[in-house]
Design a protein around this motif. Structure first.
Motif, PDB file in Angstrom:
ATOM      1  N   GLU A 143      -2.797 -10.244  -8.033  1.00 37.36           N
ATOM      2  CA  GLU A 143      -3.418 -10.017  -9.338  1.00 37.36           C
ATOM      3  C   GLU A 143      -4.892 -10.424  -9.316  1.00 37.36           C
ATOM      4  O   GLU A 143      -5.753  -9.707  -9.825  1.00 37.36           O
ATOM      5  CB  GLU A 143      -2.656 -10.789 -10.420  1.00 37.36           C
ATOM      6  N   ARG A 144      -5.198 -11.546  -8.685  1.00 35.64           N
ATOM      7  CA  ARG A 144      -6.607 -11.972  -8.568  1.00 35.64           C
ATOM      8  C   ARG A 144      -7.401 -10.985  -7.717  1.00 35.64           C
ATOM      9  O   ARG A 144      -8.548 -10.672  -8.026  1.00 35.64           O
ATOM     10  CB  ARG A 144      -6.687 -13.382  -7.988  1.00 35.64           C
ATOM     11  N   ARG A 202     -12.428  -2.892  -8.218  1.00 35.63           N
ATOM     12  CA  ARG A 202     -12.153  -1.713  -9.044  1.00 35.63           C
ATOM     13  C   ARG A 202     -11.315  -0.761  -8.202  1.00 35.63           C
ATOM     14  O   ARG A 202     -11.815  -0.136  -7.267  1.00 35.63           O
ATOM     15  CB  ARG A 202     -13.475  -1.066  -9.461  1.00 35.63           C
ATOM     16  N   VAL A 203     -10.041  -0.694  -8.521  1.00 32.37           N
ATOM     17  CA  VAL A 203      -9.086   0.067  -7.717  1.00 32.37           C
ATOM     18  C   VAL A 203      -8.543   1.221  -8.546  1.00 32.37           C
ATOM     19  O   VAL A 203      -8.126   1.040  -9.686  1.00 32.37           O
ATOM     20  CB  VAL A 203      -7.930  -0.854  -7.243  1.00 32.37           C
ATOM     21  N   ALA A 226       0.394  -4.458 -10.433  1.00 26.11           N
ATOM     22  CA  ALA A 226      -0.528  -3.346 -10.679  1.00 26.11           C
ATOM     23  C   ALA A 226      -0.460  -2.930 -12.143  1.00 26.11           C
ATOM     24  O   ALA A 226      -1.490  -2.674 -12.778  1.00 26.11           O
ATOM     25  CB  ALA A 226      -0.197  -2.174  -9.766  1.00 26.11           C
ATOM     26  N   GLU A 227       0.755  -2.881 -12.674  1.00 26.08           N
ATOM     27  CA  GLU A 227       0.954  -2.506 -14.081  1.00 26.08           C
ATOM     28  C   GLU A 227       0.201  -3.461 -15.016  1.00 26.08           C
ATOM     29  O   GLU A 227      -0.481  -3.033 -15.939  1.00 26.08           O
ATOM     30  CB  GLU A 227       2.453  -2.538 -14.380  1.00 26.08           C
ATOM     31  N   ARG A 228       0.352  -4.773 -14.775  1.00 26.26           N
ATOM     32  CA  ARG A 228      -0.350  -5.775 -15.599  1.00 26.26           C
ATOM     33  C   ARG A 228      -1.862  -5.606 -15.520  1.00 26.26           C
ATOM     34  O   ARG A 228      -2.578  -5.895 -16.475  1.00 26.26           O
ATOM     35  CB  ARG A 228       0.018  -7.198 -15.159  1.00 26.26           C
ATOM     36  N   CYS A 229      -2.349  -5.143 -14.372  1.00 25.49           N
ATOM     37  CA  CYS A 229      -3.790  -4.970 -14.179  1.00 25.49           C
ATOM     38  C   CYS A 229      -4.271  -3.596 -14.631  1.00 25.49           C
ATOM     39  O   CYS A 229      -5.461  -3.278 -14.520  1.00 25.49           O
ATOM     40  CB  CYS A 229      -4.144  -5.191 -12.708  1.00 25.49           C
ATOM     41  N   GLY A 230      -3.349  -2.768 -15.126  1.00 27.84           N
ATOM     42  CA  GLY A 230      -3.729  -1.439 -15.606  1.00 27.84           C
ATOM     43  C   GLY A 230      -4.062  -0.455 -14.497  1.00 27.84           C
ATOM     44  O   GLY A 230      -4.802   0.504 -14.719  1.00 27.84           O
ATOM     45  N   VAL A 231      -3.512  -0.686 -13.320  1.00 25.43           N
ATOM     46  CA  VAL A 231      -3.782   0.185 -12.176  1.00 25.43           C
ATOM     47  C   VAL A 231      -2.523   0.990 -11.871  1.00 25.43           C
ATOM     48  O   VAL A 231      -1.441   0.420 -11.728  1.00 25.43           O
ATOM     49  CB  VAL A 231      -4.188  -0.651 -10.938  1.00 25.43           C
ATOM     50  N   PRO A 232      -2.627   2.312 -11.759  1.00 26.20           N
ATOM     51  CA  PRO A 232      -1.452   3.116 -11.414  1.00 26.20           C
ATOM     52  C   PRO A 232      -0.925   2.733 -10.031  1.00 26.20           C
ATOM     53  O   PRO A 232      -1.698   2.395  -9.135  1.00 26.20           O
ATOM     54  CB  PRO A 232      -1.960   4.559 -11.398  1.00 26.20           C
ATOM     55  N   ALA A 233       0.388   2.785  -9.880  1.00 18.04           N
ATOM     56  CA  ALA A 233       1.013   2.468  -8.593  1.00 18.04           C
ATOM     57  C   ALA A 233       1.842   3.655  -8.127  1.00 18.04           C
ATOM     58  O   ALA A 233       2.454   4.353  -8.927  1.00 18.04           O
ATOM     59  CB  ALA A 233       1.891   1.232  -8.723  1.00 18.04           C
ATOM     60  N   ALA A 234       1.833   3.870  -6.818  1.00 18.18           N
ATOM     61  CA  ALA A 234       2.648   4.910  -6.201  1.00 18.18           C
ATOM     62  C   ALA A 234       3.497   4.250  -5.132  1.00 18.18           C
ATOM     63  O   ALA A 234       3.057   3.310  -4.467  1.00 18.18           O
ATOM     64  CB  ALA A 234       1.755   5.981  -5.572  1.00 18.18           C
ATOM     65  N   GLY A 235       4.719   4.730  -4.971  1.00 21.75           N
ATOM     66  CA  GLY A 235       5.610   4.180  -3.962  1.00 21.75           C
ATOM     67  C   GLY A 235       5.446   4.877  -2.625  1.00 21.75           C
ATOM     68  O   GLY A 235       5.099   6.055  -2.561  1.00 21.75           O
ATOM     69  N   PHE A 236       5.692   4.136  -1.565  1.00 18.39           N
ATOM     70  CA  PHE A 236       5.621   4.655  -0.196  1.00 18.39           C
ATOM     71  C   PHE A 236       6.841   4.137   0.545  1.00 18.39           C
ATOM     72  O   PHE A 236       7.150   2.948   0.494  1.00 18.39           O
ATOM     73  CB  PHE A 236       4.341   4.158   0.482  1.00 18.39           C
ATOM     74  N   TRP A 237       7.563   5.028   1.210  1.00 18.88           N
ATOM     75  CA  TRP A 237       8.733   4.643   1.967  1.00 18.88           C
ATOM     76  C   TRP A 237       8.556   5.145   3.385  1.00 18.88           C
ATOM     77  O   TRP A 237       8.602   6.341   3.639  1.00 18.88           O
ATOM     78  CB  TRP A 237       9.984   5.230   1.320  1.00 18.88           C
ATOM     79  N   PRO A 238       8.323   4.242   4.339  1.00 15.51           N
ATOM     80  CA  PRO A 238       8.015   4.672   5.704  1.00 15.51           C
ATOM     81  C   PRO A 238       9.113   5.487   6.371  1.00 15.51           C
ATOM     82  O   PRO A 238       8.848   6.231   7.296  1.00 15.51           O
ATOM     83  CB  PRO A 238       7.786   3.367   6.468  1.00 15.51           C
ATOM     84  N   ALA A 239      10.339   5.363   5.926  1.00 18.18           N
ATOM     85  CA  ALA A 239      11.426   6.114   6.554  1.00 18.18           C
ATOM     86  C   ALA A 239      11.393   7.588   6.177  1.00 18.18           C
ATOM     87  O   ALA A 239      12.113   8.387   6.768  1.00 18.18           O
ATOM     88  CB  ALA A 239      12.774   5.510   6.155  1.00 18.18           C
TER      89      ALA A 239
END
Length: 179
Positions: free
Chosen positions: A99-100, A106-107, A123-136
């Motif tokens: 979070e810090r 600026r992401v 990311a949600e608390r910081c107002g930044v969109p998040a996307a998931g990544f699954w290496p498999a």
């Protein structure tokens, strides 16, 4: 008004701290950087100490590494901390540090390994969109894409049943109707 230089989008990637996850995330990071994104991969300190300054951790490819304090004791004897240790760190110690990190930068987006899902609410608390990544996913895709060839080689039937697998005997092959 003069022409302003466009700032590349900043993307922060958060892998699960294991080789089968960090390595694919670094590859994704390099691909994003090759397309003009400003990419940082945030790894726990015990991973950072192992890869910073190596070819994997070099920023020559446009990918920066950021160390997130984990609070996990790492004696540096070559073995990474155990799963229970870094599992606890991901849930209880690392979120505040991430979070810090997000507050200082600026992401545009955070890409999170789905096994490091603790980073999504941060990311949600910081107002930044998040996307998931699954290496498999690539491995899974490659298996599915190989089905026609596996059928053609007689290794699986049309239903996906193994036909010519090393541990199976010829009698089992006949039983599975894979003549």
């Amino acid at each position: 008004m003069g022409a302003e230089a466009a700032t590349p989008p900043a993307v922060l990637l958060v892998p699960f701290p294991a080789q089968g996850h960090v390595t694919p995330m670094l590859r994704l990071a390099r691909a994003l950087a090759a397309h003009g994104a400003a990419v940082t991969v945030a790894v726990p300190d015990f991973i950072y100490r192992r890869i910073a300054g190596t070819a994997a951790g070099s920023d020559e490819d446009g990918v920066a590494l950021a160390s997130i304090p984990s609070g996990v004791a790492d004696v540096g004897d070559g073995d990474p901390p155990g799963f229970a240790d870094f599992g606890h760190a991901m849930e209880h110690h690392m979120p505040a540090h991430l979070e810090r990190l997000l507050a200082r930068r600026r992401v545009a987006c955070v890409v999170v390994d789905v096994l490091a899902s603790w980073a999504v609410p941060v990311a949600e608390r910081c107002g930044v969109p998040a996307a998931g990544f699954w290496p498999a996913m690539l491995a899974s895709y490659r298996v599915v894409a190989a089905i026609p060839e596996l059928m053609e080689e007689g290794l699986i039937s049309e239903s996906g049943t193994p036909c010519s697998w090393f541990p199976y005997s010829l009698s089992l092959r006949r039983t599975l109707d894979c003549a």
